[in-house]
Write a protein that holds these residues in place. Structure first.
Motif, PDB file in Angstrom:
ATOM      1  N   ASP A 145     -14.806  10.542 -11.239  1.00  0.00           N
ATOM      2  CA  ASP A 145     -13.444  10.514 -10.691  1.00  0.00           C
ATOM      3  C   ASP A 145     -12.473   9.756 -11.579  1.00  0.00           C
ATOM      4  OD1 ASP A 145     -14.517   8.020 -10.282  1.00  0.00           O
ATOM      5  OD2 ASP A 145     -13.874   7.843  -8.192  1.00  0.00           O
ATOM      6  N   GLU A 146     -12.835   9.560 -12.832  1.00  0.00           N
ATOM      7  CA  GLU A 146     -11.996   8.805 -13.756  1.00  0.00           C
ATOM      8  C   GLU A 146     -11.514   9.666 -14.919  1.00  0.00           C
ATOM      9  OE1 GLU A 146     -13.757   4.242 -13.493  1.00  0.00           O
ATOM     10  OE2 GLU A 146     -14.456   5.571 -15.096  1.00  0.00           O
ATOM     11  N   VAL A 147     -10.520   9.147 -15.619  1.00  0.00           N
ATOM     12  CA  VAL A 147     -10.115   9.703 -16.908  1.00  0.00           C
ATOM     13  C   VAL A 147     -10.215   8.589 -17.944  1.00  0.00           C
ATOM     14  CG1 VAL A 147      -8.588  11.473 -15.983  1.00  0.00           C
ATOM     15  CG2 VAL A 147      -7.664   9.198 -16.454  1.00  0.00           C
ATOM     16  N   ARG A 148     -10.540   8.976 -19.151  1.00  0.00           N
ATOM     17  CA  ARG A 148     -10.474   8.019 -20.254  1.00  0.00           C
ATOM     18  C   ARG A 148      -9.132   8.204 -20.951  1.00  0.00           C
ATOM     19  NH1 ARG A 148     -15.058   8.622 -24.226  1.00  0.00           N
ATOM     20  NH2 ARG A 148     -13.744  10.149 -25.286  1.00  0.00           N
ATOM     21  N   LEU A 149      -8.466   7.091 -21.189  1.00  0.00           N
ATOM     22  CA  LEU A 149      -7.144   7.123 -21.791  1.00  0.00           C
ATOM     23  C   LEU A 149      -7.167   6.520 -23.186  1.00  0.00           C
ATOM     24  CD1 LEU A 149      -5.108   5.806 -18.729  1.00  0.00           C
ATOM     25  CD2 LEU A 149      -5.464   8.185 -19.398  1.00  0.00           C
TER      26      LEU A 149
ATOM     27  N   GLY B 244     -15.359  15.411 -11.991  1.00  0.00           N
ATOM     28  CA  GLY B 244     -14.727  15.751 -10.719  1.00  0.00           C
ATOM     29  C   GLY B 244     -13.211  15.741 -10.736  1.00  0.00           C
ATOM     30  N   VAL B 245     -12.604  15.522 -11.894  1.00  0.00           N
ATOM     31  CA  VAL B 245     -11.154  15.399 -11.980  1.00  0.00           C
ATOM     32  C   VAL B 245     -10.506  16.772 -12.114  1.00  0.00           C
ATOM     33  CG1 VAL B 245      -9.228  14.495 -13.341  1.00  0.00           C
ATOM     34  CG2 VAL B 245     -11.266  13.095 -12.965  1.00  0.00           C
ATOM     35  N   LYS B 246      -9.558  17.062 -11.227  1.00  0.00           N
ATOM     36  CA  LYS B 246      -8.886  18.358 -11.231  1.00  0.00           C
ATOM     37  C   LYS B 246      -7.389  18.252 -11.531  1.00  0.00           C
ATOM     38  CE  LYS B 246     -12.763  20.189  -9.820  1.00  0.00           C
ATOM     39  NZ  LYS B 246     -13.617  20.920 -10.788  1.00  0.00           N
ATOM     40  N   ASN B 247      -6.815  17.061 -11.353  1.00  0.00           N
ATOM     41  CA  ASN B 247      -5.356  16.930 -11.440  1.00  0.00           C
ATOM     42  C   ASN B 247      -4.842  16.613 -12.829  1.00  0.00           C
ATOM     43  OD1 ASN B 247      -6.629  14.337 -11.046  1.00  0.00           O
ATOM     44  ND2 ASN B 247      -4.599  13.440 -10.734  1.00  0.00           N
ATOM     45  N   LEU B 248      -5.740  16.273 -13.767  1.00  0.00           N
ATOM     46  CA  LEU B 248      -5.315  15.913 -15.110  1.00  0.00           C
ATOM     47  C   LEU B 248      -6.202  16.596 -16.138  1.00  0.00           C
ATOM     48  CD1 LEU B 248      -4.740  12.083 -14.565  1.00  0.00           C
ATOM     49  CD2 LEU B 248      -2.951  13.822 -14.868  1.00  0.00           C
ATOM     50  N   LYS B 249      -5.705  16.686 -17.370  1.00  0.00           N
ATOM     51  CA  LYS B 249      -6.456  17.304 -18.454  1.00  0.00           C
ATOM     52  C   LYS B 249      -6.186  16.534 -19.741  1.00  0.00           C
ATOM     53  CE  LYS B 249      -2.876  20.692 -19.676  1.00  0.00           C
ATOM     54  NZ  LYS B 249      -1.824  19.994 -18.924  1.00  0.00           N
ATOM     55  N   PRO B 250      -7.060  16.664 -20.737  1.00  0.00           N
ATOM     56  CA  PRO B 250      -6.819  15.995 -22.014  1.00  0.00           C
ATOM     57  C   PRO B 250      -5.444  16.353 -22.586  1.00  0.00           C
ATOM     58  CG  PRO B 250      -9.063  16.779 -21.930  1.00  0.00           C
ATOM     59  CD  PRO B 250      -8.384  17.342 -20.713  1.00  0.00           C
ATOM     60  N   GLY B 251      -4.765  15.349 -23.083  1.00  0.00           N
ATOM     61  CA  GLY B 251      -3.435  15.539 -23.637  1.00  0.00           C
ATOM     62  C   GLY B 251      -2.312  15.163 -22.695  1.00  0.00           C
ATOM     63  N   ASP B 252      -2.607  15.059 -21.386  1.00  0.00           N
ATOM     64  CA  ASP B 252      -1.572  14.648 -20.440  1.00  0.00           C
ATOM     65  C   ASP B 252      -1.166  13.200 -20.694  1.00  0.00           C
ATOM     66  OD1 ASP B 252      -1.472  17.068 -19.137  1.00  0.00           O
ATOM     67  OD2 ASP B 252      -2.786  16.471 -17.478  1.00  0.00           O
TER      68      ASP B 252
ATOM     69  N   VAL C 118      -6.798  -0.321  -7.725  1.00  0.00           N
ATOM     70  CA  VAL C 118      -7.593   0.715  -7.063  1.00  0.00           C
ATOM     71  C   VAL C 118      -8.217   0.103  -5.810  1.00  0.00           C
ATOM     72  CG1 VAL C 118      -9.522   2.317  -7.252  1.00  0.00           C
ATOM     73  CG2 VAL C 118      -8.070   1.880  -9.244  1.00  0.00           C
ATOM     74  N   PRO C 119      -7.779   0.522  -4.602  1.00  0.00           N
ATOM     75  CA  PRO C 119      -8.313  -0.034  -3.365  1.00  0.00           C
ATOM     76  C   PRO C 119      -9.563   0.711  -2.907  1.00  0.00           C
ATOM     77  CG  PRO C 119      -6.555   1.486  -2.853  1.00  0.00           C
ATOM     78  CD  PRO C 119      -6.687   1.484  -4.367  1.00  0.00           C
ATOM     79  N   CYS C 120     -10.156   0.240  -1.804  1.00  0.00           N
ATOM     80  CA  CYS C 120     -11.377   0.889  -1.300  1.00  0.00           C
ATOM     81  C   CYS C 120     -11.071   2.165  -0.527  1.00  0.00           C
ATOM     82  CB  CYS C 120     -12.163  -0.079  -0.416  1.00  0.00           C
ATOM     83  SG  CYS C 120     -11.450  -0.368   1.235  1.00  0.00           S
TER      84      CYS C 120
ATOM     85  N   CYS D 195     -10.768   3.395 -19.162  1.00  0.00           N
ATOM     86  CA  CYS D 195     -11.036   4.356 -18.097  1.00  0.00           C
ATOM     87  C   CYS D 195     -10.428   3.884 -16.788  1.00  0.00           C
ATOM     88  CB  CYS D 195     -12.541   4.553 -17.912  1.00  0.00           C
ATOM     89  SG  CYS D 195     -13.339   5.458 -19.259  1.00  0.00           S
ATOM     90  N   HIS D 196      -9.850   4.847 -16.045  1.00  0.00           N
ATOM     91  CA  HIS D 196      -9.203   4.507 -14.778  1.00  0.00           C
ATOM     92  C   HIS D 196      -9.356   5.664 -13.806  1.00  0.00           C
ATOM     93  CE1 HIS D 196      -6.598   1.689 -12.666  1.00  0.00           C
ATOM     94  NE2 HIS D 196      -5.866   2.697 -12.233  1.00  0.00           N
ATOM     95  N   LYS D 197      -9.303   5.356 -12.495  1.00  0.00           N
ATOM     96  CA  LYS D 197      -9.369   6.392 -11.475  1.00  0.00           C
ATOM     97  C   LYS D 197      -8.228   7.386 -11.679  1.00  0.00           C
ATOM     98  CE  LYS D 197     -12.711   4.592  -8.827  1.00  0.00           C
ATOM     99  NZ  LYS D 197     -14.018   5.256  -8.593  1.00  0.00           N
ATOM    100  N   ALA D 198      -8.564   8.661 -11.705  1.00  0.00           N
ATOM    101  CA  ALA D 198      -7.553   9.690 -11.953  1.00  0.00           C
ATOM    102  C   ALA D 198      -6.484   9.714 -10.873  1.00  0.00           C
ATOM    103  CB  ALA D 198      -8.225  11.058 -12.059  1.00  0.00           C
ATOM    104  N   ALA D 199      -6.864   9.375  -9.635  1.00  0.00           N
ATOM    105  CA  ALA D 199      -5.911   9.402  -8.530  1.00  0.00           C
ATOM    106  C   ALA D 199      -4.790   8.394  -8.710  1.00  0.00           C
ATOM    107  CB  ALA D 199      -6.637   9.143  -7.207  1.00  0.00           C
TER     108      ALA D 199
END
Length: 347
Positions: free
Chosen positions: A29-33, A78-86, A94-96, A130-134
């Protein structure tokens, strides 16, 4: 391949060096930035100089930085809202999302909050993070990475103005023209308020004028009630809403005494853990007092303010440094030079 970052090892021991573990791999559920600009916040400096803020104590080495933006380098499965290059802005907390306060919508108060560069959680002042994509917000084409990084302090101001129930046409007094005071000025102006701002520094008051302050007041006394009287006389009346952004006792007193009977007061700045408080004057004048802690559900509004041109946070940036010179950037910030200092992690 190494991942260079800024690590606080202990009080006044900060180093630019490779992070243990190298380049991180994102969870599902994360993206690497690939990090871009990261702003230096007063809390970063305080951890460096004092090793703690309240109950948050640096006990182990910690990566600093939480005002940040970057480019998506890799996405979790599992990430659907972002893609490489965004290009994205990072909301650092990040809360529970399962406790009572989270389910009630005030996730900034989550007891399990994991917030960048708040012990023991590492921050984002590194080449890769790395951070939660949400909690990564895709930036429109007309919003720069610098502006994305500055959404973090801007979100604080959005939250403060919401807590104070800002209304069109109000008189708003902002105490303190540091970075947080200036973003509160901008948000209040965008909300249709008439704003006066106070500070000890004429240089910062000049920037406040450039950012749209209707009135500025140069503070020359440490007697808060005296300064309040000067503010009221200059303005020709009391403030409807006061937003205090320093945490200094005299400034708190100024803000409270300058607020009209039945008005609202928001405490944004943190100073000493305990201060003297004119409790009787507050009670008999029915001043509504609000505390704030970070923000919740404010990044979308902050982004819209920037995208629409309602606020111009780029004017806050007075200095910038490459990652290798991060210690110099912190030294300059600690000296009180400039307003907002950015560190470019990609340079």
């Amino acid at each position: 391949m190494s991942n260079i970052g800024v690590i606080l090892h202990k009080i006044q021991d900060m180093r630019v060096e490779p992070l243990p573990g190298g380049i991180p791999t994102p969870a599902p559920d994360e993206v690497r930035l690939r990090m871009g600009p990261v702003g230096i916040c007063g809390s970063d400096v305080h951890y460096w100089q004092a090793g703690s803020i309240g109950d948050f104590i640096v006990r182990d080495p910690m990566v600093l930085g939480h005002e940040s933006a970057g480019i998506v380098d890799e996405v979790g499965s599992g990430v659907k809202n972002l893609k490489p290059g965004d290009r994205v802005a990072v909301e650092p907390g990040v809360p529970c999302y399962t406790c009572e306060v989270c389910l009630g919508g005030r996730y900034n108060l989550c007891p399990e909050m994991k917030f960048c560069a708040t012990p023991p959680i590492d921050g984002s002042l590194a080449q890769f993070y790395c951070h939660k994509a949400a909690f990564c917000y895709k930036l429109p084409d007309n919003v720069s990475l610098d502006e994305g990084a500055l959404l973090e302090p801007l979100a604080v101001a959005v939250h403060a103005c919401r807590r104070g129930k800002l209304r069109f046409g109000q008189r708003v007094l902002v105490c303190g023209a540091g970075p947080i005071g200036l973003v509160n000025l901008m948000v209040a102006k965008a909300g249709g308020a008439q704003v006066m701002i106070t500070d000890l520094s004429e240089g910062r008051l000049e920037m406040a004028r450039e950012l749209g302050a209707d009135h500025v007041h140069h503070v020359t006394s440490r007697d808060g009630r005296e300064v309040a009287g000067q503010v009221v006389a200059q303005w020709g009346g009391f403030s409807d809403l006061t937003i205090e952004c320093t945490g200094v006792e005299s400034s708190v007193h100024c803000g409270l005494w300058a607020t009209k009977p039945g008005g609202s007061y928001v405490q944004v700045g943190y100073g000493n853990a305990e201060i003297n408080f004119p409790i009787v004057a507050i009670g008999i004048r029915e001043i509504d007092i609000y505390g704030i802690f970070r923000y919740a559900n404010c990044y979308p509004a902050a982004l819209k303010l920037v995208e629409s041109g309602a606020v111009n946070v780029k004017k806050l940036v007075t200095h910038r440094f490459p990652l290798a010179e991060a210690v110099k950037a912190f030294e300059l910030t600690n000296a009180g030079t400039g307003v907002k200092v950015l560190i470019d992690c990609d340079k």
